[in-house]
Design an enzyme around this catalytic site. Sequence first.
Site, PDB file in Angstrom:
ATOM      1  N   CYS A 129       0.816  -1.200  -0.020  1.00  0.00           N
ATOM      2  CA  CYS A 129      -0.092   0.131  -0.048  1.00  0.00           C
ATOM      3  C   CYS A 129       1.048   1.103  -0.023  1.00  0.00           C
ATOM      4  O   CYS A 129       2.186   1.005   0.059  1.00  0.00           O
ATOM      5  CB  CYS A 129      -0.892  -0.063   1.123  1.00  0.00           C
ATOM      6  SG  CYS A 129      -0.060   0.377   2.711  1.00  0.00           S
ATOM      7  N   HIS A 169       3.169   1.930  10.871  1.00  0.00           N
ATOM      8  CA  HIS A 169       2.134   1.588  12.075  1.00  0.00           C
ATOM      9  C   HIS A 169       1.913   2.983  13.031  1.00  0.00           C
ATOM     10  O   HIS A 169       1.019   3.101  13.706  1.00  0.00           O
ATOM     11  CB  HIS A 169       2.610   0.612  13.029  1.00  0.00           C
ATOM     12  CG  HIS A 169       2.314  -0.987  12.163  1.00  0.00           C
ATOM     13  ND1 HIS A 169       3.696  -1.493  11.845  1.00  0.00           N
ATOM     14  CD2 HIS A 169       1.551  -1.483  11.542  1.00  0.00           C
ATOM     15  CE1 HIS A 169       3.412  -2.526  11.082  1.00  0.00           C
ATOM     16  NE2 HIS A 169       2.174  -2.498  10.795  1.00  0.00           N
ATOM     17  N   GLU A 201      -0.021  -0.516  15.528  1.00  0.00           N
ATOM     18  CA  GLU A 201      -0.736   0.730  15.358  1.00  0.00           C
ATOM     19  C   GLU A 201      -1.893   0.989  16.552  1.00  0.00           C
ATOM     20  O   GLU A 201      -1.750   2.323  17.034  1.00  0.00           O
ATOM     21  CB  GLU A 201      -1.528   0.115  13.886  1.00  0.00           C
ATOM     22  CG  GLU A 201      -2.379   1.464  13.715  1.00  0.00           C
ATOM     23  CD  GLU A 201      -3.262   1.592  12.540  1.00  0.00           C
ATOM     24  OE1 GLU A 201      -4.549   2.020  12.629  1.00  0.00           O
ATOM     25  OE2 GLU A 201      -3.302   0.481  11.745  1.00  0.00           O
ATOM     26  N   SER A 215       1.328 -10.787   9.601  1.00  0.00           N
ATOM     27  CA  SER A 215       0.715  -9.574   9.176  1.00  0.00           C
ATOM     28  C   SER A 215      -0.611  -9.542   9.410  1.00  0.00           C
ATOM     29  O   SER A 215      -1.336 -10.294   8.976  1.00  0.00           O
ATOM     30  CB  SER A 215       0.979  -9.498   7.623  1.00  0.00           C
ATOM     31  OG  SER A 215       0.244  -8.418   6.836  1.00  0.00           O
TER      32      SER A 215
END
Length: 279
Positions: free
Chosen positions: A13, A72, A124, A218
């Site tokens: 991304c 994150h 995060e 992940s």
Amino acid sequence: MMRVTVARSSGFCRGVRHAVETAERIAADGVYVLGELVHNPLVTDEIARRGIRTVSSVEEVPAGATVILRSHGVGKAVYEACTARGLRVEDCTCPFVKRTQKIVRRAAEEGKTIVIVGEKSHPEVVGLVGWSEGCAVVVGSEEEIGAADLADKEVVIVAQTTCPEEIFGKIVKIVSKVCEKTVEIFKTICYTTKERQEEAAALAKTCDAVLVIGGINSSNTNRLYEICRRHCANVFRLADASAFRFEDLKNFKNVGIVSGASTPDKRRRFFLRWITTQK
């Protein structure tokens, strides 16, 4: 004849790509990464080969050195520790995460309770909690809401950027019923996460088998795996090429390939080339 279809949004991304490109271009001498740059061992190994060390705390970084903050994001205390040690900061926090951090910080300043929908241990979410001044509650499922004691609180709800919309929507409904006061809702799910999850579901519905490629740790890749399993009976979760066996796929006519936001594009291309040559 086997037909292979790759999900359009597979691979890095924007936020992850920025972080990886930063680690690839920066002079490696005296540079450290706080935590795994992305949740993919191949990327981590490549960065290490450049001479960039991964550390688990700011205290491990020598005074005056450079520290890369991963996509994150981190809490307020980390920035303060970097300043105190005179560190140069390469901040690669994803813009979507930055936006959520600002919402959390503002809500904390206003004395509100922040409900973060996500995984407690995910970096995060740990970073978001670090902007909440102790006013955050993390919930990952509907069952966890009851223990949050929200009835008489003014609540602000945010989401981990990779949170599935379905889970976020269900928790929002329950919290809204439980709370007697105002509930502010910020749908902070990354739009690319939504697109990837929708594409994964659509692909899984039309394929006999699906390969889901990405680091085992992940979060976003694991979500894609879960989504594909809902719609396809034959889903294979692979971290890298060593786990791939063509024998598992040779009898399927339609095979889909999905990869997470932290999976290098070359991993996806490798699997596609491999399948093409084998079939």
